[in-house]
Design a protein around this motif. Structure first.
Motif, PDB file in Angstrom:
ATOM      1  N   SER A  98      72.488  36.199 -52.610  1.00  0.00           N
ATOM      2  CA  SER A  98      72.230  34.713 -52.266  1.00  0.00           C
ATOM      3  C   SER A  98      72.448  33.852 -53.296  1.00  0.00           C
ATOM      4  CB  SER A  98      70.772  34.799 -51.582  1.00  0.00           C
ATOM      5  OG  SER A  98      69.897  34.711 -52.725  1.00  0.00           O
ATOM      6  N   VAL A  99      71.943  34.048 -54.687  1.00  0.00           N
ATOM      7  CA  VAL A  99      72.125  33.170 -55.885  1.00  0.00           C
ATOM      8  C   VAL A  99      73.650  32.808 -56.028  1.00  0.00           C
ATOM      9  CG1 VAL A  99      71.933  32.845 -58.315  1.00  0.00           C
ATOM     10  CG2 VAL A  99      70.109  34.074 -56.992  1.00  0.00           C
ATOM     11  N   GLY A 100      74.430  33.991 -55.796  1.00  0.00           N
ATOM     12  CA  GLY A 100      75.954  33.926 -55.818  1.00  0.00           C
ATOM     13  C   GLY A 100      76.589  32.949 -54.810  1.00  0.00           C
ATOM     14  N   VAL A 101      76.116  33.022 -53.605  1.00  0.00           N
ATOM     15  CA  VAL A 101      76.178  32.322 -52.154  1.00  0.00           C
ATOM     16  C   VAL A 101      76.032  30.592 -52.724  1.00  0.00           C
ATOM     17  CG1 VAL A 101      75.962  31.458 -50.023  1.00  0.00           C
ATOM     18  CG2 VAL A 101      76.278  34.154 -50.705  1.00  0.00           C
ATOM     19  N   ALA A 102      74.810  30.560 -53.249  1.00  0.00           N
ATOM     20  CA  ALA A 102      74.236  29.226 -53.527  1.00  0.00           C
ATOM     21  C   ALA A 102      75.144  28.508 -54.601  1.00  0.00           C
ATOM     22  CB  ALA A 102      72.782  29.364 -54.145  1.00  0.00           C
ATOM     23  N   HIS A 103      75.701  29.218 -55.510  1.00  0.00           N
ATOM     24  CA  HIS A 103      76.279  28.563 -56.577  1.00  0.00           C
ATOM     25  C   HIS A 103      78.038  28.382 -55.931  1.00  0.00           C
ATOM     26  CE1 HIS A 103      74.419  28.590 -60.147  1.00  0.00           C
ATOM     27  NE2 HIS A 103      73.820  29.808 -59.996  1.00  0.00           N
ATOM     28  N   ILE A 104      78.517  29.245 -54.937  1.00  0.00           N
ATOM     29  CA  ILE A 104      79.649  28.920 -54.391  1.00  0.00           C
ATOM     30  C   ILE A 104      79.633  27.439 -53.357  1.00  0.00           C
ATOM     31  CG2 ILE A 104      81.289  29.626 -52.456  1.00  0.00           C
ATOM     32  CD1 ILE A 104      80.698  32.600 -53.571  1.00  0.00           C
ATOM     33  N   LEU A 105      78.410  27.447 -52.681  1.00  0.00           N
ATOM     34  CA  LEU A 105      78.127  26.422 -51.719  1.00  0.00           C
ATOM     35  C   LEU A 105      78.146  24.963 -52.781  1.00  0.00           C
ATOM     36  CD1 LEU A 105      75.813  27.522 -48.881  1.00  0.00           C
ATOM     37  CD2 LEU A 105      78.158  26.965 -48.581  1.00  0.00           C
ATOM     38  N   GLY A 106      77.320  25.233 -53.703  1.00  0.00           N
ATOM     39  CA  GLY A 106      77.103  24.215 -54.672  1.00  0.00           C
ATOM     40  C   GLY A 106      78.566  23.693 -55.023  1.00  0.00           C
ATOM     41  N   GLY A 107      79.467  24.466 -55.679  1.00  0.00           N
ATOM     42  CA  GLY A 107      80.635  24.274 -56.193  1.00  0.00           C
ATOM     43  C   GLY A 107      81.500  23.677 -54.961  1.00  0.00           C
ATOM     44  N   LEU A 108      81.416  24.102 -53.630  1.00  0.00           N
ATOM     45  CA  LEU A 108      82.419  23.475 -52.744  1.00  0.00           C
ATOM     46  C   LEU A 108      81.892  22.010 -52.441  1.00  0.00           C
ATOM     47  CD1 LEU A 108      82.445  26.541 -50.229  1.00  0.00           C
ATOM     48  CD2 LEU A 108      84.205  25.409 -51.851  1.00  0.00           C
ATOM     49  N   ILE A 109      80.434  21.819 -52.422  1.00  0.00           N
ATOM     50  CA  ILE A 109      79.636  20.587 -52.038  1.00  0.00           C
ATOM     51  C   ILE A 109      80.377  19.484 -53.280  1.00  0.00           C
ATOM     52  CG2 ILE A 109      77.910  19.121 -52.072  1.00  0.00           C
ATOM     53  CD1 ILE A 109      76.393  21.544 -50.838  1.00  0.00           C
ATOM     54  N   ASP A 110      80.297  20.177 -54.659  1.00  0.00           N
ATOM     55  CA  ASP A 110      80.812  19.199 -55.902  1.00  0.00           C
ATOM     56  C   ASP A 110      82.391  18.880 -55.518  1.00  0.00           C
ATOM     57  OD1 ASP A 110      78.886  18.752 -57.487  1.00  0.00           O
ATOM     58  OD2 ASP A 110      79.019  20.783 -58.792  1.00  0.00           O
ATOM     59  N   THR A 111      83.082  19.690 -55.113  1.00  0.00           N
ATOM     60  CA  THR A 111      84.593  19.562 -55.009  1.00  0.00           C
ATOM     61  C   THR A 111      84.833  18.520 -53.703  1.00  0.00           C
ATOM     62  OG1 THR A 111      84.844  21.796 -55.474  1.00  0.00           O
ATOM     63  CG2 THR A 111      86.778  20.655 -54.768  1.00  0.00           C
ATOM     64  N   ALA A 112      84.027  18.703 -52.589  1.00  0.00           N
ATOM     65  CA  ALA A 112      84.219  17.901 -51.615  1.00  0.00           C
ATOM     66  C   ALA A 112      83.548  16.530 -51.848  1.00  0.00           C
ATOM     67  CB  ALA A 112      83.551  18.368 -50.320  1.00  0.00           C
ATOM     68  N   ILE A 113      82.630  16.238 -52.545  1.00  0.00           N
ATOM     69  CA  ILE A 113      81.745  15.022 -52.419  1.00  0.00           C
ATOM     70  C   ILE A 113      82.253  14.207 -53.798  1.00  0.00           C
ATOM     71  CG2 ILE A 113      79.545  13.786 -52.443  1.00  0.00           C
ATOM     72  CD1 ILE A 113      80.264  15.186 -49.990  1.00  0.00           C
ATOM     73  N   GLY A 114      82.205  14.941 -54.834  1.00  0.00           N
ATOM     74  CA  GLY A 114      82.751  14.234 -56.190  1.00  0.00           C
ATOM     75  C   GLY A 114      81.334  13.751 -56.912  1.00  0.00           C
ATOM     76  N   THR A 115      81.687  12.750 -57.583  1.00  0.00           N
ATOM     77  CA  THR A 115      80.706  12.202 -58.518  1.00  0.00           C
ATOM     78  C   THR A 115      79.700  11.079 -57.621  1.00  0.00           C
ATOM     79  OG1 THR A 115      82.278  10.382 -59.248  1.00  0.00           O
ATOM     80  CG2 THR A 115      81.982  12.405 -60.529  1.00  0.00           C
ATOM     81  N   GLY A 116      78.521  10.821 -58.440  1.00  0.00           N
ATOM     82  CA  GLY A 116      77.787   9.576 -57.959  1.00  0.00           C
ATOM     83  C   GLY A 116      76.850   9.806 -56.799  1.00  0.00           C
ATOM     84  N   ILE A 117      76.242   9.005 -56.372  1.00  0.00           N
ATOM     85  CA  ILE A 117      75.343   8.919 -55.395  1.00  0.00           C
ATOM     86  C   ILE A 117      75.748   8.563 -54.063  1.00  0.00           C
ATOM     87  CG2 ILE A 117      73.249   8.807 -56.972  1.00  0.00           C
ATOM     88  CD1 ILE A 117      73.206   5.777 -56.388  1.00  0.00           C
ATOM     89  N   ARG A 118      75.209   8.633 -52.949  1.00  0.00           N
ATOM     90  CA  ARG A 118      75.270   8.409 -51.474  1.00  0.00           C
ATOM     91  C   ARG A 118      74.181   8.156 -50.682  1.00  0.00           C
ATOM     92  NH1 ARG A 118      78.976   9.675 -54.263  1.00  0.00           N
ATOM     93  NH2 ARG A 118      81.069  10.528 -53.640  1.00  0.00           N
ATOM     94  N   THR A 119      74.128   7.137 -49.991  1.00  0.00           N
ATOM     95  CA  THR A 119      72.982   7.175 -48.897  1.00  0.00           C
ATOM     96  C   THR A 119      73.675   6.714 -47.510  1.00  0.00           C
ATOM     97  OG1 THR A 119      72.853   4.735 -49.732  1.00  0.00           O
ATOM     98  CG2 THR A 119      71.375   5.968 -50.566  1.00  0.00           C
ATOM     99  N   LEU A 120      72.861   6.961 -46.547  1.00  0.00           N
ATOM    100  CA  LEU A 120      73.081   6.784 -45.310  1.00  0.00           C
ATOM    101  C   LEU A 120      73.168   5.229 -44.907  1.00  0.00           C
ATOM    102  CD1 LEU A 120      71.011   9.483 -43.194  1.00  0.00           C
ATOM    103  CD2 LEU A 120      73.448   9.555 -43.991  1.00  0.00           C
ATOM    104  N   ASN A 121      73.867   5.089 -43.953  1.00  0.00           N
ATOM    105  CA  ASN A 121      74.034   3.461 -43.488  1.00  0.00           C
ATOM    106  C   ASN A 121      72.971   3.159 -42.606  1.00  0.00           C
ATOM    107  OD1 ASN A 121      75.263   1.107 -43.036  1.00  0.00           O
ATOM    108  ND2 ASN A 121      76.659   1.523 -41.655  1.00  0.00           N
ATOM    109  N   ILE A 122      71.423   3.274 -43.100  1.00  0.00           N
ATOM    110  CA  ILE A 122      70.585   2.783 -42.171  1.00  0.00           C
ATOM    111  C   ILE A 122      69.570   1.918 -42.946  1.00  0.00           C
ATOM    112  CG2 ILE A 122      70.529   5.114 -40.935  1.00  0.00           C
ATOM    113  CD1 ILE A 122      68.208   6.094 -43.058  1.00  0.00           C
ATOM    114  N   ASP A 123      68.742   1.292 -42.223  1.00  0.00           N
ATOM    115  CA  ASP A 123      68.004   0.228 -42.975  1.00  0.00           C
ATOM    116  C   ASP A 123      67.015   0.959 -43.999  1.00  0.00           C
ATOM    117  OD1 ASP A 123      69.148  -1.912 -41.552  1.00  0.00           O
ATOM    118  OD2 ASP A 123      67.782  -1.863 -39.848  1.00  0.00           O
ATOM    119  N   ILE A 124      66.503  -0.070 -44.841  1.00  0.00           N
ATOM    120  CA  ILE A 124      65.624   0.441 -45.617  1.00  0.00           C
ATOM    121  C   ILE A 124      64.188   0.600 -44.903  1.00  0.00           C
ATOM    122  CG2 ILE A 124      64.390  -1.777 -46.425  1.00  0.00           C
ATOM    123  CD1 ILE A 124      65.064  -0.985 -49.241  1.00  0.00           C
TER     124      ILE A 124
END
Lengths: 286, 421
Positions: A98-124
């Motif tokens: 499961s640690v290996g799976v966590a790293h694979i998922l983390g790597g895929l998220i990194d690749t798909a999303i890239g750098t920086g921060i994200r927030t939803l398009n909702i009101d404060i």
């Protein structure tokens, strides 16, 4: 009054921890190991929700539903492809996998999303005051979702045929199998259910937090703290554990510097385990 | 008889075929062993520099700017004919913001790729690389690692083209004092690089007679900071000094705003990015938020030349630490040129000399020409003068920018001369 404000904040923190941990605890009971990759499923759901809400411009609710669906599907596939074939290898092998799976998922998220921060398009968030105590609509939403998710899961486990099979497998998988429980089917239902709950926690994370590719996995230590404190008991011990740790962490800021907040979670776990070595539930692993 | 003859003929045919094949292979091997050295003799000489930056995660935006600025520098250097050791070849790797990974990648760059310098790491990775740099005699250099830990560890093989975090603290303290706030709260991320400058700013604030209502240290990576904000909001400060990363910082700003905070903000460098407006909502910070960061003197002709180059190549304004990164690769190239050695030791022996004490040069081409004439040079870069102090750092200037119309706009510039640190 200030202390009461910290306790109210702690209840909301605890409810988020409950949402993040109930799926994790369910897998732990039924599959018998600590699925470290559970936290990354929060990320899968959070970023899927963000992508549909912000990039495609969909409203929040359908985006959240698809986000939960993505986490559930990926969790089910991982359970089927990775964990099911090595189920007999024992909890240590499953944990390391499961640690290996966590790293694979983390790597895929990194690749798909890239750098920086994200927030939803909702009101404060909007703040409301009740007798001088401030609470935001986001905090109320977290509390409401924790109550609904816990009650629904409890009902499902108590009333449905699959729920009863899951409970039977959690207590004794061999006996459950000998009494006609379809182990594979029940295991897959567990993965689907626990991953959906991770998905719901991911949506909440996306609503209340600012998303970076690391934030989901950063919740794993607190998820572990709640799960260990709860032990192998019923759903209600997870709820109590989440609330105890959430309130302890936030209320501690009243007396000690906030930098020590994460230590409080584990401090509580250590103190409870000294008196109740099997956690709040008092049940030993079979 | 005929059958026996046919069989014998086939045997001979097979023999000659096999011999022919073997001879062919032998000939090809011979030719290739003769040609390859000739080709490599004609291949260009190259010197490898490692670019080790955070390309993913929260600091990815900064790492990308740094890597791109270094590439611009290399393009100029190689167009000018490269160094004595040949043209510069860059090998770029991602630290993922993780010191352990940084050490692994830097080791690979040095041992497998033959890098003579590793440039670009952030504070945590720089500190982790100090031992490796000294052991492997390879220069490491950062354009943004302000950590005060390097004030003690830096100086030999360890350099930076940015001033220490203590300067950030001075600049923030000065700004808070100048604004004349009565009550200020500090919210500081639990990292050495944010706590050190905050402590310096805190001293200035206390000395000025301002009331410090709270000094809260918070941990990064939390979904919410409501608990940390309770006391801060209860004291209703005129301003909040927020030293945090982008992820934690944006959450704090949003939660404080929703909690009714109506005062002003002073952010530190990590929030000096346009993404803050998109993620917080420009309407919540326009006209009441400022950001402080180490900056180049934008009036200098060297900066203007770099800005022009950056705009031409990238189609936008240079991002944070772009000029410091551009200067960094120029310093490495000039140090190679001055020492005439293609090694980290060579760079280490000459890097201070090329940055101080000779004829002023502002580009690699000028420096190369001056060195060829046997002159001493003083490289004045796009980020300003680069005289290294004992710890391998430089004195720096700072800017304050204000949130206006969804953008950061220049508000105040503190030149290096106003700081003691």
């Amino acid at each position: 009054m200030l202390l009461l404000q910290y306790i109210v904040s702690g209840v909301a923190t605890g409810c988020f921890l409950i949402l993040a941990t109930i799926g994790f605890s369910l897998t732990r009971h039924v599959e018998g190991f600590l699925n470290i990759a559970h936290a990354q499923l929060l990320g899968v759901s959070a970023f899927s929700t963000w992508w549909i809400n912000v990039v495609l411009g969909w409203p929040l609710i359908p985006s959240a539903i698809i986000g939960i669906f993505c986490a559930a599907l990926i969790g089910l596939v991982i359970g089927r492809v990775v964990y099911e074939p090595i189920r007999s290898a024992g909890p240590a092998i499953l944990l390391i996998s499961s640690v290996g799976v966590a790293h694979i998922l983390g790597g895929l998220i990194d690749t798909a999303i890239g750098t920086g921060i994200r927030t939803l398009n909702i009101d404060i968030a909007t703040s409301y005051r009740f007798w001088g105590i401030r609470i935001t609509d986001h905090q109320l939403l977290v509390v409401a979702l924790a109550v609904i998710a816990s009650a629904s899961l409890s009902l499902f486990l108590a009333k449905s045929r699959t729920g009863l099979a899951i409970r039977a497998m959690a207590v004794n998988p061999s006996l459950a199998a000998s009494r006609g429980v379809d182990v594979k089917r029940t295991s897959r239902a567990t993965w689907l259910l626990s991953s959906s709950l991770a998905g719901l926690a991911g949506v909440v994370l996306a609503i209340i937090a600012t998303l970076s590719t690391e934030i989901a996995f950063e919740q794993i230590l607190q998820i572990l703290a709640v799960a260990i404190l709860a032990g192998l008991g019923s759903l209600f011990t997870v709820i109590w554990s989440g609330l105890i740790i959430g309130i302890a962490m936030d209320a501690s800021v009243f007396w000690i510097p906030a930098g020590y907040r994460p230590l409080i979670a584990f401090g509580v776990v250590i103190i409870v385990l000294v008196f109740r070595p099997d956690g709040l539930s008092g049940r030993r692993s079979s | 008889m005929t059958i026996a003859l046919k069989a014998e003929t086939k045997k001979y045919q097979r023999f000659f075929k096999t011999m022919g094949f073997c001879l062919g292979i032998f000939a090809m091997t011979l030719v290739s062993t003769m040609i390859l050295p000739m080709r490599s003799a004609h291949a260009e000489k190259q010197v490898t520099v490692g670019v080790l930056v955070p390309l993913t995660g929260e600091l990815g935006e900064f790492g990308t700017v740094v890597a791109r600025s270094i590439e611009l520098g290399v393009k100029q250097i190689n167009t000018a004919g490269g160094t004595t050791c040949g043209k510069i070849r860059l090998v770029t790797r991602d630290t993922h913001g993780n010191p352990e990974r940084g050490i692994r990648e830097a080791t690979k760059m040095i041992e497998s790729e033959g890098a003579v310098a590793v440039i670009g790491p952030e504070s945590g990775v720089m500190v982790a690389l100090v031992d490796l740099a000294k052991r492997k005699k390879t220069v490491i250099m950062s354009p943004y690692a302000g950590t005060i830990t390097l004030n003690k560890l830096g100086g030999d093989f360890v350099y930076r083209t940015v001033s220490s975090d203590l300067g950030d603290g001075d600049a923030s303290g000065m700004w808070l004092t100048e604004k004349g706030y009565k009550k200020v709260a500090f919210l500081v991320q639990n990292e050495e690089s944010t706590i050190s400058p905050a402590q310096v700013a805190k001293k200035i604030v206390e000395k000025s007679g301002m009331k410090l209502t709270d000094f809260v240290i918070f941990n990064p990576g939390q979904p919410s900071y409501q608990a940390e904000l309770i006391s801060v909001l209860a004291h209703n400060p005129d301003a909040i000094y927020l030293a945090g990363g982008q992820q934690s910082g944006v959450t704090v700003i949003k939660e404080a705003t929703s909690g009714g905070f109506a005062g002003e903000w002073l952010f530190t460098a990590d929030l000096a990015v346009p993404e803050v407006f998109d993620n917080v909502g420009a309407e919540h910070i326009n006209g009441r938020a400022y950001v402080e960061f180490a900056d180049a003197d934008r009036s200098l002709p060297e900066f203007k030349a770099f800005e022009k180059l950056y705009r031409e190549e990238e189609g936008k304004e240079p991002g944070p630490f772009a000029s410091n990164s551009f200067d960094m690769i120029n310093l490495v190239a000039l140090a190679i040129e001055a020492s005439g050695q293609c090694s980290g030791s060579g760079i280490n022996s000459a890097i201070r000399d090329v940055a101080d004490g000779g004829s002023v040069v502002t580009t690699f081409a000028e420096g190369k020409a001056a060195l060829a004439k046997g002159m001493n040079i003083n490289f004045e870069g796009a980020s300003g003068p680069l005289k290294f102090d004992k710890s391998g750092g430089v004195s720096g200037a700072y800017s304050i920018q204000a949130a206006k119309n969804g953008k950061w706009a220049n508000e105040k510039f503190y030149p290096a001369s106003v700081f003691k640190n």
